[in-house]
Write an enzyme that holds these catalytic residues in place. Structure first.
Site, PDB file in Angstrom:
ATOM      1  CB  CYS A 264      -1.315   2.868 -21.656  1.00  0.00           C
ATOM      2  SG  CYS A 264      -3.458   3.492 -20.940  1.00  0.00           S
TER       3      CYS A 264
HETATM    4  C1  UDX Z   1      -0.516   7.276 -22.533  1.00  0.00           C
HETATM    5  C2  UDX Z   1      -0.646   7.735 -24.124  1.00  0.00           C
HETATM    6  O1  UDX Z   1       0.241   9.574 -24.533  1.00  0.00           O
HETATM    7  C3  UDX Z   1      -2.311   7.687 -25.021  1.00  0.00           C
HETATM    8  O2  UDX Z   1      -2.385   8.019 -26.143  1.00  0.00           O
HETATM    9  C4  UDX Z   1      -2.518   6.541 -24.641  1.00  0.00           C
HETATM   10  O3  UDX Z   1      -4.107   6.278 -24.946  1.00  0.00           O
HETATM   11  C5  UDX Z   1      -2.824   5.554 -23.111  1.00  0.00           C
HETATM   12  O4  UDX Z   1      -1.322   6.000 -22.576  1.00  0.00           O
HETATM   13  P1  UDX Z   1      -0.526   8.201 -20.359  1.00  0.00           P
HETATM   14  O5  UDX Z   1      -0.439   6.823 -20.392  1.00  0.00           O
HETATM   15  O6  UDX Z   1      -2.438   8.377 -20.399  1.00  0.00           O
HETATM   16  O7  UDX Z   1      -1.173   8.457 -22.029  1.00  0.00           O
HETATM   17  O8  UDX Z   1      -0.187   9.446 -19.875  1.00  0.00           O
HETATM   18  P2  UDX Z   1       1.135   9.989 -20.729  1.00  0.00           P
HETATM   19  O9  UDX Z   1       0.178  11.585 -20.716  1.00  0.00           O
HETATM   20  O10 UDX Z   1       1.223   9.321 -22.556  1.00  0.00           O
HETATM   21  O11 UDX Z   1       2.345   9.658 -19.818  1.00  0.00           O
HETATM   22  C6  UDX Z   1       2.129   8.580 -19.413  1.00  0.00           C
HETATM   23  C7  UDX Z   1       3.864   8.646 -18.688  1.00  0.00           C
HETATM   24  O12 UDX Z   1       4.875   9.196 -19.912  1.00  0.00           O
HETATM   25  C8  UDX Z   1       3.564   9.299 -17.496  1.00  0.00           C
HETATM   26  O13 UDX Z   1       4.551   8.844 -16.192  1.00  0.00           O
HETATM   27  C9  UDX Z   1       5.166  10.620 -17.520  1.00  0.00           C
HETATM   28  O14 UDX Z   1       5.314  11.332 -16.595  1.00  0.00           O
HETATM   29  C10 UDX Z   1       5.650   9.705 -18.781  1.00  0.00           C
HETATM   30  N1  UDX Z   1       5.901  11.067 -19.841  1.00  0.00           N
HETATM   31  C11 UDX Z   1       5.526  11.668 -20.506  1.00  0.00           C
HETATM   32  C12 UDX Z   1       7.658  11.191 -19.391  1.00  0.00           C
HETATM   33  O15 UDX Z   1       8.255  11.114 -19.119  1.00  0.00           O
HETATM   34  N2  UDX Z   1       8.540  12.472 -20.720  1.00  0.00           N
HETATM   35  C13 UDX Z   1       7.793  12.464 -21.374  1.00  0.00           C
HETATM   36  O16 UDX Z   1       7.941  13.240 -22.317  1.00  0.00           O
HETATM   37  C14 UDX Z   1       6.111  12.466 -21.386  1.00  0.00           C
END
Ligand code: UDX
Length: 421
Positions: A264
């Site tokens: 996403c």
């Molecule tokens: C994301 C959005 O959170 C969600 O609302 C949307 O509908 C879809 O995209 P998702 O991609 O499933 O969800 O994962 P998410 O938990 O948001 O993490 C995304 C990425 O960011 C991951 O690679 C995670 O490791 C990274 N991340 C997340 C960080 O590096 N630091 C953080 O603090 C949070």
């Protein structure tokens, strides 16, 4: 209500199961017969925390079919939940949305009761109005308003916790241009306790893109601050804690590390940048967030080379292949640029991941796939790249660890470096 859902990926299936859990009768439609058969046998074709249990609970009022025509005849409203992948230039690919819309419209043409079409797929602002509506009117030979309604209702589901996110949303966004559609959609969500925002079709589309782009930018921001903290041996996580107490900033999504992956954030940020170009708008903030995210994983390799300048023939262990924990999804995983760089440096690479090994092996068959995390520890250096809880209690005492996702236990390693803390 009788609801049909077009597309049974994690958005469509979670939406269907959760709306069934809220008492509606749901028909899930997919072109993939194996998914349809699995669903009708009460088996979820994808992994999501709690999905199997909920599917069992709702099996008496959730069915699946490949027959979209019949599904439209037998339901009052339809959610379009098909994928919107990236094209090579990063722009959005609307092929599946267009095809689903045409199939729905051809069925609506022969239906003489009013029907609400709801776009839930993540689509670039302007798509519902300028792409979906014209196709509906063309193929139904009917008019929006009198014969059918149109709405846009974005999802904010995170992979791995999508059931929880659907059942406990921070907000529900309803984009419509007519009151009948708005009131029907509000009725569907009347059993939810969160705020419901009613807005225009394109504003609803933009709320989704802007939310994802902001969260991605927030992560790139803390990673950039983390690189500065690293220079001053400041603990970035203490800085994030101090920042996060400001309710205007809030602590979540300030976990510094090697950046964001998944299906996403990358797709949506690139689609927004590509669309801006179409509108002759520049996006220096989004461009910088993407650039930071491309550079951040390579910080790990630079740190590794600070200690082992020549990686040729050295054994480098990698713990974590999925883009985040609790999923087997490796799309845009931040470990990919690291593996690419280590291959270039002719290192020997040993990997382990609780769920994503087979997916990763399809891309990189020549790596050494270990059956336990412990085996990976027997390397010249160990890179921690996905925040799996399974890695938290490993014995790092004999290892040289470079930590990309913040494992407190790893700081007890024989030698330890945090990527940006
Ligand atoms: C994301 C959005 O959170 C969600 O609302 C949307 O509908 C879809 O995209 P998702 O991609 O499933 O969800 O994962 P998410 O938990 O948001 O993490 C995304 C990425 O960011 C991951 O690679 C995670 O490791 C990274 N991340 C997340 C960080 O590096 N630091 C953080 O603090 C949070």
């Amino acid at each position: 209500m009788n609801i049909s859902i077009i597309g049974t990926g994690y958005v469509g299936l979670v939406t269907g199961v959760c709306l069934a859990h809220h008492g509606h009768h749901v028909t899930c439609v997919d072109v993939d017969e194996t998914k349809v058969d699995a669903l009708n046998k009460g088996r979820a074709p994808i992994y999501e925390e709690g999905l199997d249990t909920l599917l069992q609970k709702v099996k008496d009022h959730l069915t699946a079919t490949t027959d979209i025509y019949q599904a439209i005849q037998e339901t009052d409203l339809t959610f379009i939940c098909v994928g919107t992948p990236s094209q090579n230039d990063g722009s959005i690919d609307l092929t599946y949305v267009q095809q689903a819309t045409i199939d729905i419209a051809k069925a609506l043409k022969h239906k003489n009761t009013w029907h609400l079409v709801i776009v839930k797929s993540t689509v670039i602002p302007g798509t519902t109005e300028n792409e979906v509506l014209p196709l509906l009117e063309q193929y139904t030979e009917k008019k929006k308003g009198s014969d059918f309604g149109l709405a846009m209702n974005p999802e904010f589901l995170r992979e791995g916790v999508a059931i929880n996110d659907f059942l406990h949303p921070d907000r529900i966004v309803i984009g419509t241009s007519d009151t009948k559609s708005a009131s029907l959609l509000k009725k569907i969500y009347s059993s939810f306790s969160c705020p419901i925002i009613e807005t225009s079709l394109s504003a609803a589309e933009m709320i989704k893109y802007a939310s994802n782009a902001f969260l991605a930018t927030k992560i790139s921001f803390i990673n950039e601050i983390g690189n500065l903290c690293k220079q001053l041996t400041i603990d970035t996580y203490e800085v994030a804690d101090g920042m996060g107490l400001d309710k205007r900033i809030e602590r979540s999504f300030l976990n510094a590390g090697i950046g964001w992956g998944g299906s996403c954030f990358p797709k949506d940020v690139h689609a927004l940048i590509a669309q801006a170009k179409q509108w002759n708008e520049t996006t220096p903030v989004l461009d910088a967030a993407v650039k930071r995210n491309e550079l951040q994983p390579l910080k790990m390799v630079a740190l590794l080379k600070k200690h082992i300048p020549n990686l040729k023939g050295k054994t480098i262990g990698i713990l974590g292949l999925a883009f985040k924990p609790n999923t087997d999804d490796i799309r845009e995983s931040r470990v990919i640029p690291i593996v690419e760089q280590l291959i270039k440096e002719k290192a020997t690479i040993k990997v382990f991941d609780p769920k994503a090994m087979s997916n990763f092996q399809q891309l990189y068959p020549l790596l050494i796939y270990c059956s336990t995390a412990k085996e990976v520890l027997e390397s010249d250096a160990v890179l921690l790249t996905t925040a799996w809880s399974e890695f938290s209690n490993l014995d790092f005492s004999q290892s040289f660890v470079i930590d990309g996702r913040r494992f407190p236990a790893a700081s007890k390693a024989k030698q330890y470096e945090g990527v940006c803390w």
